[in-house]
Design an enzyme around this catalytic site. Structure first.
Site, PDB file in Angstrom:
ATOM      1  CB  SER A 121      -0.953   0.026   1.084  1.00 43.55           C
ATOM      2  OG  SER A 121      -0.222   0.335   2.463  1.00 43.55           O
ATOM      3  CE  LYS A 158      -2.313   2.403   4.934  1.00 41.07           C
ATOM      4  NZ  LYS A 158      -1.356   1.196   5.326  1.00 41.07           N
TER       5      LYS A 158
END
Length: 202
Positions: A121, A158
């Site tokens: 991701s 993230k």
């Protein structure tokens, strides 16, 4: 005192520097003697003579050269504490696997730790599965930082942003995989901010 051979002294210095670069410590008197082809007692007398001439610092055990000064100063002994998910969060328990030395001149000082990334991701941020991320341990972050964060007891990596109007924290992936989407939280626990990426050898 019998005259000392300058060639042997130079050999001892160069061997010691090479050994310190490879092992991070001084060679023993026995190792020096074997390297330069003299008896252990002779190696010791060379070391004390070199100390007396100001060629090295020697306390009877450790030899200080320019190399050892650089090795012993400006090093951050940093733990590798497992893996961090780059995808849907999963629960991770901090577990120190080993310690490695990171030069302060490159990675900076402060409390650092290292995590290995897995998942895809964050590949658009240059973080691929197997890469290592160096993280500065801190509980705050700036808008746009790459962070390691706990959300509901789960650990993930993230890009962070802050929606002040709605009092929300957004953790966003950076991936070419369309399955990942930003997620919004009322609160997260920031464990640290990513400072460097160490690419896995491929």
């Amino acid at each position: 005192m019998r005259k000392k051979d300058p060639g042997i002294m130079e050999h001892i210095i160069e061997f010691t520097k090479s050994y310190q670069r490879e092992h991070g410590k001084s060679p023993s008197t026995t190792e020096i003697a074997k390297e330069v082809g003299v008896a252990r007692g002779t190696a010791y007398t060379y070391l004390t003579a070199m100390r007396d001439r100001g060629l090295i610092d020697y306390d009877g055990r450790n030899i200080v050269t320019r190399v050892s000064e650089l090795i012993n100063h400006g090093i951050n002994n940093t733990p590798i504490v497992g893996r961090v998910i780059c995808g849907d969060p999963v629960e991770e328990e901090e577990n120190v696997q080993e310690y490695i030395d990171l030069p302060v001149s490159i990675f900076g000082s402060g409390e650092l730790f290292i995590l290995q990334a897995y998942g895809d991701s964050m590949n658009q941020a240059g973080i691929e599965e197997g890469d290592y991320v160096v993280v500065r341990k801190q509980s705050t972050a700036n808008n746009g930082d790459l962070v390691v964060a706990l959300t509901n007891g789960e650990n993930n990596l993230k890009r962070i942003s802050f929606d002040d109007e709605n009092e929300r924290i957004i953790l966003s992936p950076e991936s070419d995989n369309p399955i990942y989407e930003p997620k919004s939280y009322q609160s997260v626990r920031i464990q640290g901010v990513v400072t460097h990426i160490i690419k896995e050898a491929r």
